[in-house]
Design an enzyme around this catalytic site. Structure first.
Site, PDB file in Angstrom:
ATOM      1  N   ASP A  12       0.708  -1.167  -0.075  1.00  3.22           N
ATOM      2  CA  ASP A  12       0.217   0.448  -0.058  1.00  3.22           C
ATOM      3  C   ASP A  12       0.774   1.153  -0.225  1.00  3.22           C
ATOM      4  O   ASP A  12       1.606   1.781   0.568  1.00  3.22           O
ATOM      5  CB  ASP A  12      -0.960   0.079   1.469  1.00  3.22           C
ATOM      6  N   ASP A  14       0.207   5.322   0.925  1.00  2.00           N
ATOM      7  CA  ASP A  14      -0.106   6.428   2.389  1.00  2.00           C
ATOM      8  C   ASP A  14      -0.865   5.564   3.276  1.00  2.00           C
ATOM      9  O   ASP A  14      -0.887   4.543   3.348  1.00  2.00           O
ATOM     10  CB  ASP A  14      -1.745   7.415   2.014  1.00  2.00           C
ATOM     11  N   ASP A 171      -1.505  -1.397   5.989  1.00  3.60           N
ATOM     12  CA  ASP A 171      -1.621  -0.802   6.921  1.00  3.60           C
ATOM     13  C   ASP A 171      -3.596  -0.051   7.672  1.00  3.60           C
ATOM     14  O   ASP A 171      -3.878   0.122   8.454  1.00  3.60           O
ATOM     15  CB  ASP A 171      -1.164   0.763   7.452  1.00  3.60           C
TER      16      ASP A 171
END
Length: 222
Positions: A12, A14, A171
């Site tokens: 991922d 961001d 995240d």
């Protein structure tokens, strides 16, 4: 090439590769101000990221009053224009990330990005952070007709990176749900933008620093 258990590791963007919250917060609050809304604190924005820019704007509007499609349509181009002009004013790689990427590349691993951030913005951020040659594949939130947690973007990122056994690093619950839907092992980072405690994401492994990434990948490979 070492006998590493994964041919591809996808990430991922961001909250996983980089702390982009300061610039996302600035862009969101710029758009909210234009719509006559008060700003949203940066710490709140960290828990709003993960579903793309429109969703972020929608959550910002909801946090400051009424939200409707007309407001989103008015605010979205304002957000995008500002963010594109300030995409990495304060965004930085998380500590230990680049050493971990180097270590994976040294083992012959192909690196990919699978994000719900718009593909064009993702490429611009990656280039600005000096990562243009690090990732062999990028799938953004508008690359395909669907986005995470649909597994198709993750499958596409892995295929574009050359295919083979793969793992995903993220995240948020969006990332762990994507990995589960794809049947792919997932490592979650504890320092990202999750809307819940990281130990509740259901990842196969949880790391607090990128120094722990390669051991975690080796562990979940079985």
């Amino acid at each position: 090439m070492n006998d590493f258990p994964f041919a591809v590791v996808a990430f991922d963007l961001d909250g996983t590769l980089a702390d982009t919250a300061p610039d996302l917060t600035a862009a969101l609050n710029h758009a909210l101000q234009a719509l006559g809304r008060p700003p949203v604190p940066a710490e709140d924005v960290r828990h709003m990221v993960g579903h793309g820019a429109r969703a972020l704007l929608s959550k910002g509007l909801a946090a400051t009053g009424e939200v409707n499609e007309e407001l989103i349509e008015r605010g979205f181009p304002i957000f995008l224009e500002y963010y594109q002009s300030h995409i990495a004013d304060h965004s930085r790689p998380f500590e230990g990330l680049e050493a971990a990427l180097d270590a994976l590349a040294a083992r012959g691993v192909k690196l990919a990005v699978c994000t719900n951030k718009l593909e064009g913005l993702s490429r611009e951020l990656i280039d600005t952070l000096g990562w243009k040659d690090r990732f062999v594949a990028l799938v953004g939130g508008d690359t395909l007709p669907v986005r995470k947690p649909d597994p198709a973007p993750l499958f596409a990122a892995i295929e574009r990176a050359g295919g083979g056994r793969a793992a995903f690093v993220g995240d948020s619950i969006t990332d762990t749900d994507t990995a589960k839907a794809a049947g792919i092992p997932c490592v979650a980072v504890s320092f990202g933008f999750s809307d819940r405690p990281a130990d509740q994401l259901g990842a196969d492994a949880l790391i607090d620093h990128f120094d722990d990434l390669i051991p975690a990948l080796e562990r979940i490979a079985g």
